[in-house]
Design an enzyme around this catalytic site. Structure first.
Site, short mmCIF file in Angstrom:
data_model
loop_
_atom_site.label_atom_id
_atom_site.label_comp_id
_atom_site.label_asym_id
_atom_site.label_seq_id
_atom_site.Cartn_x
_atom_site.Cartn_y
_atom_site.Cartn_z
N TYR A 15 32.93 33.76 39.13
CA TYR A 15 33.44 34.14 40.11
C TYR A 15 32.85 35.13 41.13
O TYR A 15 32.35 35.11 42.38
CB TYR A 15 35.05 34.22 40.40
CG TYR A 15 35.60 35.01 41.67
CD1 TYR A 15 35.91 33.85 42.58
CD2 TYR A 15 36.12 36.18 41.84
CE1 TYR A 15 36.38 34.13 43.76
CE2 TYR A 15 36.68 36.46 43.22
CZ TYR A 15 36.96 35.53 44.05
OH TYR A 15 37.57 36.02 45.36
N ASN A 44 43.26 41.83 46.96
CA ASN A 44 44.23 40.51 46.74
C ASN A 44 44.97 40.11 47.82
O ASN A 44 46.22 40.77 48.03
CB ASN A 44 45.22 41.15 45.50
CG ASN A 44 44.59 41.54 44.16
OD1 ASN A 44 43.63 42.39 44.20
ND2 ASN A 44 44.53 40.69 43.21
N ARG A 83 46.17 47.03 41.45
CA ARG A 83 45.67 46.02 42.47
C ARG A 83 45.88 46.47 43.79
O ARG A 83 46.83 47.26 44.29
CB ARG A 83 46.08 44.92 42.32
CG ARG A 83 45.83 44.10 41.01
CD ARG A 83 44.31 43.79 40.92
NE ARG A 83 43.73 43.24 39.63
CZ ARG A 83 43.74 43.86 38.33
NH1 ARG A 83 43.53 45.20 38.38
NH2 ARG A 83 43.27 43.15 37.53
#
Length: 210
Positions: A15, A44, A83
């Site tokens: 990815y 995210n 994140r």
């Protein structure tokens, strides 16, 4: 530390490698044909419209689906992975704003909130907002190839797209919950999570913990 646009690229998955290749393709075209290019590096992204039954779309949609069904939430590793969760409405606004920029050459911009949140923190925030009776449990499992911490340095992006409102995360959470209530696919999610294990995409910490 936050990730800046100039941080060295060290792709560790298919990815991330494909993302780097796509950026290089656009840089090449820009240099060869003097085409202005803006590269947006999304962190995210979450929000309404996101699949709640696909484990690849993001942990927040998984949590929301299970919490609404009062099912247990499984937290990987120790729950302290960090994140940068950015609501989809802020991503849309960023895309719209860069279309109006007068760019020379190539401009790369992070698109996040610039705020680091642990997985445990967002799970607890969702549980509180929903009022769920679900148990939140550490399982010791992990996703193969996952990085430990990642959040955006937004200092450069702010110069071009402006600051994102402080209450943006809370608004995004409420939008996601409303969407997950409408979708209601916790049963399908159970099957998807089982497939991750079947294909060897998750592992389990077998250490004693001492």
């Amino acid at each position: 530390v936050p990730t800046h646009e100039t941080s060295p690229c060290q792709p560790l998955s298919i990815y991330s490698i494909t993302n780097e290749v796509q950026e290089n393709l656009f840089k090449m075209v820009s240099g060869a044909y003097q085409v202005p290019v803006v590269i947006l590096r999304y962190f995210n992204v979450f929000g309404a419209g996101q699949s709640v039954s696909n484990p690849y779309t993001g942990v927040l949609s998984i949590f929301a689906s299970r919490l609404l069904a009062n099912k247990e939430i499984e937290i990987y590793e120790d729950g302290r992975m960090e994140r940068d969760f950015v609501p989809i409405h802020d991503v849309v606004n960023a895309n719209a704003k860069v279309l109006e920029l007068d760019v020379l050459g190539v401009l790369a911009l992070n698109i996040g909130l610039g705020v680091s949140k642990t997985i445990m923190q967002v799970a607890e925030s969702l549980k509180t907002e929903i009022g769920s009776q679900s148990n939140i449990a550490l399982s010791g499992r992990y996703r193969v190839g996952d990085i430990r911490h990642c959040y955006a340095d937004m200092s450069k992006a702010i110069d071009f797209i402006g600051k994102i409102p402080k209450d943006s995360f809370g608004r995004g959470i409420r939008d996601l919950i409303a969407w997950a209530q409408k979708e209601g696919k916790a049963a399908e999610l159970d099957q998807s999570l089982a497939e991750l294990s079947e294909y060897g995409l998750t592992g389990t910490d077998t250490s004693s913990g001492d």
